[in-house]
Design an enzyme around this catalytic site. Structure first.
Site, short mmCIF file in Angstrom:
data_model
loop_
_atom_site.label_atom_id
_atom_site.label_comp_id
_atom_site.label_asym_id
_atom_site.label_seq_id
_atom_site.Cartn_x
_atom_site.Cartn_y
_atom_site.Cartn_z
N SER A 1 95.86 26.33 12.33
CA SER A 1 95.03 25.62 13.31
C SER A 1 95.67 25.75 14.68
O SER A 1 96.90 25.88 14.80
CB SER A 1 94.93 24.14 12.95
OG SER A 1 94.33 23.42 14.02
N TYR B 1 98.91 16.64 9.50
CA TYR B 1 98.07 17.85 9.58
C TYR B 1 98.74 18.90 10.47
O TYR B 1 98.84 20.08 10.12
CB TYR B 1 96.70 17.46 10.13
CG TYR B 1 95.70 18.60 10.21
CD1 TYR B 1 95.04 19.03 9.07
CD2 TYR B 1 95.43 19.23 11.42
CE1 TYR B 1 94.11 20.08 9.13
CE2 TYR B 1 94.52 20.26 11.50
CZ TYR B 1 93.86 20.69 10.36
OH TYR B 1 92.95 21.72 10.43
#
Ligand code: NAI
Length: 255
Positions: A143, A157
């Site tokens: 990401s 995350y």
């Protein structure tokens, strides 16, 4: 067809980018093994691919669970005769993941189990199949948050996606002599259920996020999957250990 007869395992195939990947990979001639834990929607992905004239089958697989992954990879290899591409797409971003000071330990552990252990396990059982063929491509979805800080933290995350990038580099070096390339894609914010279910659910939050986006729109799954098709295909034979950011320019934006 850029992926003709390549056996492509795609995790997180029931939704979002994984589902679109199954559809677009099959359109390029891939034999798609669609893996997920949500069986109805996963099977529906495979049905949609077949209805469009492609080849796909659904396999139940919890990427965080070793025996589930082992069984799924064995089932894929026995149905299709091997594995050429592993597209590690499955990932979670729970709402309870905030700053290190208020994230519950069990939320941290679950994020790591799916986003990091999941890739470890899928590689552990898919890479030996690729080694038997003497070729393969591993595509890891990280990401953009692994590359920049954020004042609205999702620390588990973010850390999990940083681990994905480091693991990508290590696999790229270890397995290239075996004919296996490993690369990572860092998507920016893409409109999928993962984003829309809570990050974009109110208009003010959506506009704030859009105000930082030089491209003036959120990404679409195709923006990412088109890069994954390149990485899965033989066109990317010399692309190894790459971290490809596809984010509309958001990580280039100082303010
Ligand atoms: P999504 O939530 O629409 O789809 C994720 C899929 O993963 C779902 O089908 C879900 O059932 C599956 N999944 C969850 N846990 C699993 C497990 N234990 N085993 C197998 N499958 C499991 O998400 P989206 O947006 O399509 O995300 C795909 C990947 O892209 C994820 O790794 C995510 O972290 C990453 N990503 C997403 C961005 C976005 O803005 N949507 C931005 C950057 C990265």
């Amino acid at each position: 067809m850029r992926l003709k007869d390549k056996v492509c395992v795609i995790t997180g195939a029931a939704s979002g980018m994984g589902r679109v990947a199954c559809e677009l990979f099959a359109r390029e001639g891939a034999h798609v093994a669609a893996l997920d834990i949500v069986d109805d929607a996963g099977a529906d992905t495979a049905r949609r691919v077949r209805a469009a004239g492609g080849e796909a089958a659904y396999f139940h697989c919890d990427v965080a669970d070793e025996s589930s992954v082992r069984h799924a990879m064995e089932a894929v290899a026995s149905r299709y005769g091997g594995i050429d591409v592993l597209y590690n797409n499955a990932g979670i971003m729970p709402e309870a993941d905030h700053s290190v000071i208020d994230t519950p330990v069990e939320v941290w552990d679950r994020v790591m189990a799916v986003n990091v252990r999941g890739i470890f396990l899928c590689c552990k059982y898919a890479i030996p199949e690729m080694m038997r063929r003497g070729r393969g491509s591993v595509i890891n979805i990280a990401s953009f948050v692994a590359q920049i800080g954020c004042s609205v933290p999702q620390d588990a995350y973010t850390a999990s996606k940083g681990a994905v990038l480091s693991l990508t580099k290590s696999l790229a070096i270890q397995f290239r002599p075996e004919g296996i390339r490993t690369n990572a894609i860092c998507p920016g914010p893409i409109e999928t259920p993962l984003m829309t279910e809570w990050l974009l659910k109110d208009e003010a939050a959506k506009q704030l996020r859009l105000s930082r986006q030089p491209s003036g729109r959120f990404g679409r799954p195709e923006d990412i999957v088109n890069c994954a098709i390149y990485l899965a295909s033989d066109e990317s034979d010399w692309t190894n250990g790459a971290i490809i950011t596809i984010d509309g320019g958001i990580t280039s934006n100082y303010f």
